[in-house]
Design an enzyme around this catalytic site. Structure first.
Site, PDB file in Angstrom:
ATOM      1  N   SER A  97       5.480  11.295   1.776  1.00  0.00           N
ATOM      2  CA  SER A  97       4.936  12.596   1.412  1.00  0.00           C
ATOM      3  C   SER A  97       5.866  13.239   0.400  1.00  0.00           C
ATOM      4  O   SER A  97       7.078  13.025   0.426  1.00  0.00           O
ATOM      5  CB  SER A  97       4.834  13.466   2.663  1.00  0.00           C
ATOM      6  OG  SER A  97       4.880  14.832   2.313  1.00  0.00           O
ATOM      7  N   LYS A 118       7.740  11.607   6.642  1.00  0.00           N
ATOM      8  CA  LYS A 118       6.416  11.004   6.715  1.00  0.00           C
ATOM      9  C   LYS A 118       6.348   9.568   6.224  1.00  0.00           C
ATOM     10  O   LYS A 118       6.995   9.182   5.256  1.00  0.00           O
ATOM     11  CB  LYS A 118       5.428  11.824   5.884  1.00  0.00           C
ATOM     12  CG  LYS A 118       5.102  13.148   6.525  1.00  0.00           C
ATOM     13  CD  LYS A 118       4.081  12.984   7.618  1.00  0.00           C
ATOM     14  CE  LYS A 118       2.740  13.441   7.080  1.00  0.00           C
ATOM     15  NZ  LYS A 118       1.682  13.227   8.021  1.00  0.00           N
ATOM     16  N   GLU A 173      -6.232   4.130   4.611  1.00  0.00           N
ATOM     17  CA  GLU A 173      -7.123   5.270   4.366  1.00  0.00           C
ATOM     18  C   GLU A 173      -7.944   5.072   3.090  1.00  0.00           C
ATOM     19  O   GLU A 173      -9.129   5.399   3.034  1.00  0.00           O
ATOM     20  CB  GLU A 173      -6.306   6.561   4.249  1.00  0.00           C
ATOM     21  CG  GLU A 173      -5.716   6.994   5.576  1.00  0.00           C
ATOM     22  CD  GLU A 173      -4.782   8.194   5.432  1.00  0.00           C
ATOM     23  OE1 GLU A 173      -4.845   9.088   6.271  1.00  0.00           O
ATOM     24  OE2 GLU A 173      -3.980   8.224   4.488  1.00  0.00           O
TER      25      GLU A 173
END
Ligand code: ARG
Length: 468
Positions: free
Chosen positions: A276, A282, A289
C-alpha cells in the site's frame, strides 16, 4: 484508388475512412491471412484457374511480405481498410499484375472467416496448454496435501472437515471441464470456409479440399451463406473463456479470503502481492483481485459478440467486423490471467496449522456424531435431532463435541459408547469419508491418479492438433 473503387466517383470521407478501418486491430491476423492466401494461390495454380507461374510469383511475394512484416519493415495503411486489402495492396506493389489474380474465386467474406478460424484454432490450443500447466501445478500441490486437514464450508460457514488436496481437486475438475469444452469447441472452429465467396460460392472450378488439407483443417463448411455469416465458433470460444474466468474468479475469491488475518490459511509470495502507498504493513492479494475483476470484461465480450450477431440477416454484414476486438481482448485477458495465476498458486505458502485449527471449531464433526448413532440403528432423522440438542448443550456449556464426557453423551442417547471419541476426531471424520469422490486420503489418491491420466489424454490431443 481503393481496391474496390471502380464503381465510385469520389473518395471515402476521411471520417468514414477512420471509422470503418479495422487495420489497427486486425493486423494481428497477418500470419493467417498470408498463409491462407498462399494456400488459395497454390490451389488456383493447381486447378489451372491461374497459371503456374502466376501462382508461384504470388506465393513468393506473399512469403516476402511475411518476412517484411516480421522484420518490422511494413507500415500498414488505414485507407487500405483491413489486413486483407493491406496485404493485397502490398503484394501488388511488390509483384505487379500477377497480384491482381490472387482474389479470383475468393471474397473478403470467406477470407476473414478463414483467418479468424486459423487464429482461433491456435489460440484455443494455447489456452488448453496453459490449462494443462495449471492442472499439473494443482495436482502437485494436492499430492503434497492429501493429509492437510481444513474446514469445508457451505454458506461460508464451517460445515465438515476436508483436506486441502480435496479442495484443490474440485478446481482440477472445473479446469478439466474447461479443457473438454475447448476441445469440443475446437471441432467447430476446425472447418475450412474458403470457397464460400461473398455468399454464393464461385463459378470457378476450385478445390476446397486441397486448401483445407494444406491449412490443416479437418473438413470444409457445408453452406456458403452460413459460412460467411457464422460466428458461432467465436461465441462458443468466448463462452468457454467466460466459464474459465468464472472458475478463476471463484478460486481467487477464496485465496483472497484465505490470505486475510482472520483465515490465515495461505500467504501469497511477495512476487505475487503488492503493498500500500500509505499503510506500510499491508500486503495485498492484488493479482487475485485483478483476475477476479477481469472476469467482468470477458463476460462483457461474450455479451458484445452475442449482441452483434443478434438479428443479423444472412449473409455477411459489416457489423461482424465488431467480433474481432472483443475476441482478441478475451484471448489476451484469459491468457494473461492463466499465465499469472499458475505461478501464484505454485509459490503460495500453505499454513497447515491454521487450516487444521480452522477445522476444529464450529462443530464440523456434528454430522459424524449423527452418523455414529445412525450406524448403530437410530433412524437418521432422530439422530439429527439428538445431535442438534447436543450441539446446543455444548454451546451453552462452552465445549466442543469431543470434550463432552460419556455421561453427558448418555444423557442424550443410551446408544453412545466409549468409541464415540475415536469416531469423531477430525482425522477420523476425514478418513472415514472413503467414498469415490470423497475427501478421505485413500479416495483422494485415486482421484489424483485419475486426474493425472486424464491430463495425459489432453496432452496427447494437443500434440496431435498443435500448429495444424
Ligand atoms: N474487415 C472485414 C471484417 O472484419 C472483412 C470483411 C469485409 N467484407 C466486406 N464485404 N466489407 O469483417
Amino acid at each position: 484508388m481503393k481496391l474496390w473503387g471502380g464503381r465510385f466517383t469520389k473518395g471515402t470521407d476521411s471520417l468514414v475512412e477512420d471509422f470503418h478501418s479495422s487495420i489497427s486491430f486486425d493486423k494481428r491476423l497477418y500470419r493467417e491471412d498470408i498463409r491462407g492466401s498462399i494456400a488459395h494461390a497454390r490451389m488456383l495454380g493447381k486447378t489451372g484457374i491461374i497459371t503456374k507461374e502466376e501462382s508461384e510469383k504470388i506465393i513468393a511475394g506473399l512469403q516476402e511480405i511475411l518476412e517484411d512484416i516480421e522484420a518490422g519493415r511494413v507500415r500498414f495503411s488505414k485507407s487500405a481498410e483491413d489486413i486483407h486489402m493491406n496485404i493485397e495492396t502490398i503484394l501488388t506493389e511488390k509483384i505487379g499484375d500477377a497480384a491482381k489474380k490472387l482474389h479470383t474465386a475468393r471474397s473478403r467474406n470467406d477470407q476473414v472467416a478463414l483467418d479468424v478460424r486459423m487464429y482461433l484454432k491456435n489460440e484455443c490450443c494455447g489456452v488448453i496448454e496453459l490449462l494443462i500447466k495449471l492442472e499439473r501445478i494443482l495436482l502437485k500441490k494436492a499430492s503434497e496435501n492429501v493429509e492437510t486437514i481444513m474446514p469445508g464450508y457451505t454458506h461460508l460457514q464451517k460445515a465438515q472437515p476436508i483436506t486441502l488436496a480435496h479442495h484443490l481437486l474440485a478446481y482440477v475438475e472445473m479446469f478439466w471441464r474447461d479443457m473438454d469444452r475447448l476441445r469440443d469447441c475446437y471441432k467447430r472452429i476446425n472447418v475450412m470456409p474458403l470457397g464460400a465467396g461473398a455468399l454464393a460460392g464461385t463459378t470457378f472450378p476450385i478445390d476446397r479440399n486441397m486448401v483445407a488439407e494444406e491449412l490443416g483443417f479437418q473438413e470444409i463448411t457445408n453452406n456458403s451463406l452460413d459460412t460467411v455469416s457464422d460466428r458461432d465458433f467465436i461465441i462458443e470460444f468466448n463462452g468457454a473463456a467466460a466459464t474459465i474466468m468464472m472458475h478463476l474468479s471463484r478460486f481467487c475469491e477464496e485465496l483472497i479470503l484465505w490470505s486475510t488475518n482472520e483465515f490465515n490459511f495461505v500467504e501469497m509470495d511477495d512476487a505475487y502481492s503488492t503493498g500500500s502507498s500509505i499503510m506500510p504493513q499491508k500486503k495485498n492479494p492484488d493479482v487475485a483481485e485483478l483476475i477476479r475483476g477481469k472476469t467482468g470484461r470477458v463476460y462483457g465480450n461474450l455479451i458484445s459478440i452475442l449482441t452483434v450477431m443478434k438479428s443479423l440477416p444472412l449473409a455477411y454484414n459489416k457489423d461482424m467486423q465488431e467480433d474481432k476486438e472483443a475476441l482478441f481482448d478475451t484471448v489476451d485477458t484469459l491468457k494473461g490471467c492463466l499465465l499469472t495465476f499458475a505461478p501464484m498458486i505454485e509459490t503460495m505458502k500453505i499454513n497447515k496449522e491454521s487450516m487444521a485449527e480452522g477445522a476444529k471449531g464450529g462443530f464440523t464433526n456434528a454430522t459424524d456424531v449423527a452418523d455414529y448413532l445412525a450406524a448403530k440403528g437410530t433412524p437418521f432423522r432422530e439422530a439429527h435431532r439428538i445431535v442438534g440438542e447436543l450441539v446446543l448443550y455444548s454451546i451453552n456449556n462452552s465445549k466442543n463435541l469431543e470434550e463432552l464426557t460419556l455421561e453427558e453423551y448418555k444423557n442424550f442417547s443410551s446408544v453412545f459408547e466409549e468409541d464415540i471419541y475415536d469416531t469423531i476426531s477430525i482425522e477420523s471424520c476425514v478418513k472415514r469419508r472413503n467414498v469415490p469422490g470423497g475427501p478421505a486420503p485413500e479416495a483422494v489418491k485415486e482421484a489424483l491418479e485419475l486426474a493425472s491420466a486424464r491430463l495425459q489424454q489432453v496432452e496427447d490431443w494437443l500434440e496431435n492438433n498443435l500448429d495444424k
